[in-house]
Design a protein around this motif. Structure first.
Motif, short mmCIF file in Angstrom:
data_model
loop_
_atom_site.label_atom_id
_atom_site.label_comp_id
_atom_site.label_asym_id
_atom_site.label_seq_id
_atom_site.Cartn_x
_atom_site.Cartn_y
_atom_site.Cartn_z
N HIS A 99 -3.35 4.62 11.51
CA HIS A 99 -2.71 3.32 11.23
C HIS A 99 -3.74 2.23 11.53
O HIS A 99 -3.55 1.41 12.43
CB HIS A 99 -1.46 3.15 12.09
CG HIS A 99 -0.45 4.25 11.91
ND1 HIS A 99 -0.39 5.36 12.72
CD2 HIS A 99 0.52 4.42 10.97
CE1 HIS A 99 0.59 6.16 12.30
NE2 HIS A 99 1.14 5.62 11.25
N PRO A 100 -4.84 2.23 10.78
CA PRO A 100 -6.01 1.42 11.19
C PRO A 100 -5.72 -0.08 11.30
O PRO A 100 -6.28 -0.74 12.17
CB PRO A 100 -7.04 1.68 10.08
CG PRO A 100 -6.61 2.97 9.47
CD PRO A 100 -5.12 3.02 9.58
N VAL A 101 -4.86 -0.60 10.45
CA VAL A 101 -4.62 -2.05 10.51
C VAL A 101 -3.84 -2.41 11.78
O VAL A 101 -4.09 -3.45 12.41
CB VAL A 101 -3.93 -2.53 9.22
CG1 VAL A 101 -3.38 -3.94 9.38
CG2 VAL A 101 -4.93 -2.49 8.06
N LYS A 106 -8.73 3.38 3.23
CA LYS A 106 -7.92 4.03 2.19
C LYS A 106 -7.33 2.96 1.25
O LYS A 106 -7.36 3.12 0.03
CB LYS A 106 -6.78 4.83 2.83
CG LYS A 106 -7.27 6.04 3.61
CD LYS A 106 -6.13 6.90 4.12
CE LYS A 106 -5.44 6.31 5.32
NZ LYS A 106 -6.18 6.32 6.56
N GLY A 107 -6.80 1.89 1.84
CA GLY A 107 -6.26 0.83 0.99
C GLY A 107 -7.35 0.20 0.14
O GLY A 107 -7.14 -0.09 -1.05
N TYR A 119 0.15 4.22 1.18
CA TYR A 119 -0.24 5.25 2.16
C TYR A 119 0.60 5.16 3.44
O TYR A 119 1.76 5.49 3.44
CB TYR A 119 -1.73 5.18 2.45
CG TYR A 119 -2.61 5.55 1.26
CD1 TYR A 119 -2.40 6.73 0.55
CD2 TYR A 119 -3.63 4.71 0.84
CE1 TYR A 119 -3.19 7.07 -0.53
CE2 TYR A 119 -4.44 5.05 -0.24
CZ TYR A 119 -4.22 6.24 -0.93
OH TYR A 119 -5.01 6.57 -1.98
N CYS A 120 0.05 4.66 4.52
CA CYS A 120 0.69 4.93 5.81
C CYS A 120 1.85 3.98 6.10
O CYS A 120 2.11 3.02 5.38
CB CYS A 120 -0.33 4.89 6.93
SG CYS A 120 -0.75 3.25 7.51
N ILE A 138 -6.94 -4.69 5.36
CA ILE A 138 -6.60 -3.35 4.86
C ILE A 138 -7.64 -2.38 5.40
O ILE A 138 -8.68 -2.78 5.94
CB ILE A 138 -6.54 -3.28 3.31
CG1 ILE A 138 -7.80 -3.89 2.67
CG2 ILE A 138 -5.30 -3.94 2.80
CD1 ILE A 138 -7.79 -3.73 1.14
N CYS A 139 -7.35 -1.09 5.28
CA CYS A 139 -8.27 -0.08 5.82
C CYS A 139 -9.04 0.57 4.67
O CYS A 139 -8.90 0.21 3.51
CB CYS A 139 -7.51 0.95 6.63
SG CYS A 139 -6.61 2.14 5.63
N VAL A 190 2.21 1.64 8.13
CA VAL A 190 1.98 0.24 8.48
C VAL A 190 2.59 -0.65 7.39
O VAL A 190 3.19 -1.69 7.67
CB VAL A 190 0.47 -0.07 8.64
CG1 VAL A 190 0.27 -1.55 8.96
CG2 VAL A 190 -0.14 0.79 9.73
N GLY A 191 2.44 -0.22 6.13
CA GLY A 191 3.05 -0.96 5.03
C GLY A 191 2.33 -2.26 4.72
O GLY A 191 2.95 -3.33 4.59
N CYS A 192 1.01 -2.19 4.56
CA CYS A 192 0.23 -3.41 4.33
C CYS A 192 0.54 -4.02 2.96
O CYS A 192 0.62 -3.31 1.96
CB CYS A 192 -1.26 -3.10 4.38
SG CYS A 192 -1.81 -2.61 6.02
N CYS A 252 0.84 -1.20 0.00
CA CYS A 252 0.00 0.00 0.00
C CYS A 252 0.88 1.26 0.00
O CYS A 252 1.90 1.30 0.68
CB CYS A 252 -0.90 -0.02 1.24
SG CYS A 252 -1.92 1.46 1.41
#
Ligand code: SF4
Length: 893
Positions: free
Chosen positions: A178-180, A52-53, A17-18, A49-50, A20-22, A15
């Motif tokens: 960092h939702p995940v 955004k992802g 975005y943030c 994923i959240c 967390v690096g999903c 991902c």
């Protein structure tokens, strides 16, 4: 949204975005359709994923893309553009020296892009004037780690969140930012009844939903709270053996803690907390060996950010809670590749590969790069860099993948600085941003999905981003663009890279070069990775020194836990406790500016919305910029929910919509950081933030300014929904948001137009079928219907009392409208009530507030789980669960 097993046709990537690096799996379908789901096998997210992802697929079209190089607004060839950049930088350096030029780069870049940009500036132009927007995000964490450990080394893994019995979240709205990771915490709580969560934040955020204890701290008093904790720990929680064997500085740190935080009542009073809550927190910390302290921008974005970080690290060192499972001070980065940038030396005070400007480091990197002109001293950090542009000391700047006219403090000054700069080059994937508007040369960059490389997440895990789309138009990867300029500047041999794998191998070799265990960052095991090995590289944590064996090349097995042996990277090999003297924020409230402004992110947006702003479902939750105000302040300043207010100070002013909530404390307001001039007339909150920085890290104090609010009373209010975005003239307030099949324009104006019908004709066009209504109360409503479809409607009133936009918005998605709907358009609501879904609450599944309330009431839903079963809401990223619980309470009340 979460995936099953990896399908052969899926591309595994990360991902954008943030921090967390999903891991994601992307599957391309017919006619450009793309399915995106979490990668079950990625250790950051295990398939989750959240919002955004999950909405990344909405952002892949070419709307608004920069597709061709431009010079002063005219399309040119790549050769012309690259020559112009190379000539401009070469001439400026020749005339004014290497420090007259600068790069301002981004944690959005891939490590390979970052590496090449850093090498060109520091190694070959000969200046260290390259800094990154990560300066705004986590420079204080870097500085704090380096002071304590002698290296910028995050000591934790995400698994520590599952191994801990106490998680302390400081200045971190994990649930939204960092939702995940937040979901990992929530799950850990459900399986480990011993696990407690403490949230320390000036604002009651969604993260507090999982808190066993919430400390609503007075802004800027974190150092005092942790000094008080260090002082409290002397009773019975100090690990003397660890302190003696592995640390230095305890005596002076403890004396400072005792002097500044002599008692719990003194701490509670200064921090604005209940004394019993402080005791509870201290007691839990003292008694829980498996404690992880997670911190983020709420700690870092402060004029005493580095001391805050060290105050946190001090209590972990004093208790020996480092280098052990489930324990440690854990910085979570905001950006997808902030960590990769730190690895290559993307900050102006780093050289490369965790080496600084010590003569031996300069010599070593200079030999490795074969760079006789290598920079020998640190360059300008972000705030100083834009100051130098403003004063003319820096005459040419290249900005890559970032939007400093929105994100920097004192943002109006940044804009003025760029306006007067002799050469502004911007590489971006977006044609029109507040920053590209000021560029002399625009270079079209490939974006997520169109380029390949690596990123490093908050737990030091390097993951591949993989290309699954062609580069559109003439866009190119950033590393290619920089290397082409470098070749034209005379450095062809040193920038002869053909692929990102070439760059990665060189980066890995440099990390291992004359290292011998002296530097934490060592990925020498990957130095000879083949092209095929790079292609299939699994997510892998560093350090990975070459001696760990070739089998590590693609192995996801964890490295040895950092600091488990009690050895650190300081000259003495011991960790340093740092005496931290509390300092107040730079701008305190005054009679003129009585409120404290806090800023931050919201759940569904990323940075300056250039990508997430293109997703209708992500814009549904907050279509307008807003300010959160406590009810007492709302009464004090005579503002109500839905009012427009000016938030202002001596630096600048924004006009935003009021949201009244006791989530903010009295005397404080909160405004999100995301809105730019592209989507709102006056909402760049950076314009109000002073450019004061932490003296050690240079990170700006982005979360604290003194402001006032006052009701903004325009002569008229309006909204316009249309199938295309409109050019709005004559309005003093404009906020534009994308919806499903329509664009929403929220408007207000100070001067009445001569005629509303003429205004509507100019805006909506004199279309075939016109519906119109007006009255003596100042209301005017108009709609345009073409081919049986609603194409635009405008609602105007003298006050903010306008119909809900939701039902009207639904007509744009429904194609041809029937007679009943047509008759109801100018009423702004359905003839038969009950069809509205209301404002979006669950962005992942586009479930609205009205739908949720109806279901809660009619189906007697009494838990978030029950709502999830009925409507799916809250079952993906879970970050709306606190709101679902609030709706259940509201329905019951
Ligand atoms: Fe992307 Fe969300 Fe994962 Fe962050 S938590 S990396 S934004 S999917």
């Amino acid at each position: 949204m979460t995936g099953g097993s990896v399908r052969a046709s899926a591309v595994r990537t990360t991902c954008p975005y943030c921090g967390v690096g999903c891991g994601l799996e992307v599957e391309s379908g017919p006619q450009g359709a793309v399915a995106i789901r979490g990668d079950d096998g990625h250790p950051a997210n295990f398939g989750r994923i959240c919002s955004k992802g999950a909405a990344l697929g909405d952002t892949l079209d070419l709307e608004g893309r920069l597709l061709h190089p431009e010079i002063r607004g005219a399309r040119v060839s790549w050769n012309q553009a690259l020559d112009a950049v190379a000539d401009g930088f070469t001439r400026t350096v020749a005339a004014h020296g290497p420090d007259s030029v600068a790069f301002y780069v981004s944690g959005q870049l891939l490590t390979e892009d970052y590496y090449v940009a850093n090498k060109l500036m520091k190694g070959f132009i000969g200046s260290a004037n390259i800094d990154t927007n990560s300066r705004l995000c986590m420079a204080s964490a870097v500085a704090g780690y380096k002071r304590a450990f002698g290296a910028d080394t995050v000591p934790n893994d995400y698994e520590d969140l599952e191994r801990a019995n106490l998680i302390v979240l400081v200045g971190s709205n994990l649930a939204w930012c960092h939702p995940v990771l937040y979901q990992r915490v929530v799950r850990a709580k459900s399986t480990n009844p011993q696990l407690r969560v403490v949230v320390i934040d000036p604002r009651r955020t969604a993260t507090c939903d999982s808190a066993d204890l919430f400390l609503q701290i007075r802004p800027g008093t974190d150092v005092l709270l942790f000094n008080g904790l260090l002082h409290y720990l002397r009773e019975d929680a100090i690990d003397w053996e660890f302190l003696d064997a592995h640390t230095e500085g305890f005596g002076v740190a403890m004396r400072t803690a005792k002097d500044t935080a002599p008692s719990i009542p003194a701490v509670a009073d200064a921090c604005g907390l209940d004394g019993d809550d402080v005791v509870e927190f201290y007691r839990w910390f003292a008694r829980t060996p498996a404690t992880v302290t997670v911190f983020s921008q709420g700690v870092n974005q402060s004029s005493s950010g580095t001391d805050k970080v060290n105050a946190i690290i001090n209590v972990h060192l004093a208790t020996g809670r480092i280098g052990k499972p489930g324990a440690g001070p854990f910085s979570i980065t905001g950006q997808p590749n902030a960590m990769g940038g730190r690895e290559v030396g993307g900050l102006a005070n780093q050289l490369a590969a965790h080496m600084d400007f010590a003569p031996a480091d300069v010599d070593r990197v200079g030999r490795f790069w074969n760079a006789p002109r290598i920079a020998t001293r640190p360059g300008l950090k972000a705030v100083d860099l834009f100051d130098a542009i403003d004063t003319g000391a820096v005459k040419a700047v290249w900005i890559m993948s970032t939007n400093p006219v929105v994100s920097m403090p004192d943002a109006d000054r940044v804009r003025r600085a760029l306006e007067r700069c002799e050469l502004v080059v911007v590489s971006d994937c977006v044609r029109k941003t507040d920053t590209t508007d000021l560029a002399h040369v625009l270079l079209p960059a490939a974006t997520w999905g169109e380029k390949s490389g690596t990123v490093t997440n908050s737990e030091r895990r390097i993951s591949r981003q993989r290309k699954f789309l062609p580069e559109p138009g003439e866009s190119r990867a950033d590393w290619w663009i920089v290397a082409q300029v470098a070749r034209r500047m005379g450095f062809a041999a040193e920038f002869a890279y053909q692929t990102p794998a070439d760059i990665f191998r060189e980066h890995a070799r440099l990390s291992a070069f004359e290292n011998g265990g002296a530097r934490a960052f060592d990925i020498g095991a990957l130095a000879d990775v083949s092209d095929a090995g790079y292609d299939v590289l699994e997510p892998i944590q560093w350090p990975r020194p070459a001696r760990s064996g070739a089998e590590c090349e693609t192995s996801g097995a964890p490295p040895a836990r950092l600091f488990a042996d009690g050895r650190f990277f300081t000259p003495s090999g011991k960790a340093q406790l740092v005496a931290t003297d509390p300092r107040p924020p730079a701008q305190l409230p005054s009679p003129d500016y009585p409120l404290v402004l806090n800023t931050g992110r919201i759940r569904d947006q990323w940075h300056t919305m250039t990508r997430t702003g293109r997703s209708a479902r992500l814009m549904g939750r907050h279509p307008e910029p807003f300010v959160q105000v406590h009810p007492l302040d709302a009464a004090r300043f005579d503002v109500a929910t839905g009012d427009l207010v000016a938030v202002e100070n001596a630096l600048g002013r924004v006009v935003v919509r009021v949201e009244i909530t006791d989530a903010v404390a009295p005397g404080q307001v909160f405004v999100p950081m995301h809105w730019s001039a592209q989507c709102a007339s006056l909402a760049r909150i950076g314009a109000l933030l002073p450019a004061v920085v932490d003296p050690v890290s240079g990170q700006p104090e982005l979360k604290h300014a003194a402001v006032r609010i006052r009701r903004y009373s325009p002569a008229w209010h309006a909204f316009v929904l249309s199938r295309e975005p409109l050019e709005i003239a004559g309005a003093s307030y404009v906020a534009i948001a994308k919806g499903q099949g329509y664009w929403r324009h929220e408007l207000a104006g100070e001067a009445l137009p001569p005629s509303w019908p003429e205004w509507a004709d100019a805006l909506l066009g004199p279309r075939a079928e016109r519906l119109e209504f007006s009255d003596s109360a100042g209301r005017y409503r108009a709609a345009r219907v073409v081919g049986g479809k609603l194409v635009a409607c405008a609602f105007v009133a003298a006050t903010k009392a306008l119909p809900s936009r939701n039902w009207l918005a639904g007509l744009f998605a429904s194609g041809r409208i029937d007679d009943e709907a047509r008759l109801a358009i100018l009423a702004g609501r359905a003839a038969k009530p009950g069809a509205e879904s209301g404002p979006i609450v669950c962005s992942c599944f586009s479930v609205g507030r009205s739908t949720l309330l109806r279901a809660i009431r009619t189906q007697s839903l009494v838990s978030a789980d029950a709502i999830g079963k009925a409507l799916h809401a809250g079952t993906n990223c879970g970050s709306c669960v606190p709101e679902l619980k609030a709706l259940i309470a509201e329905a019951a009340g």
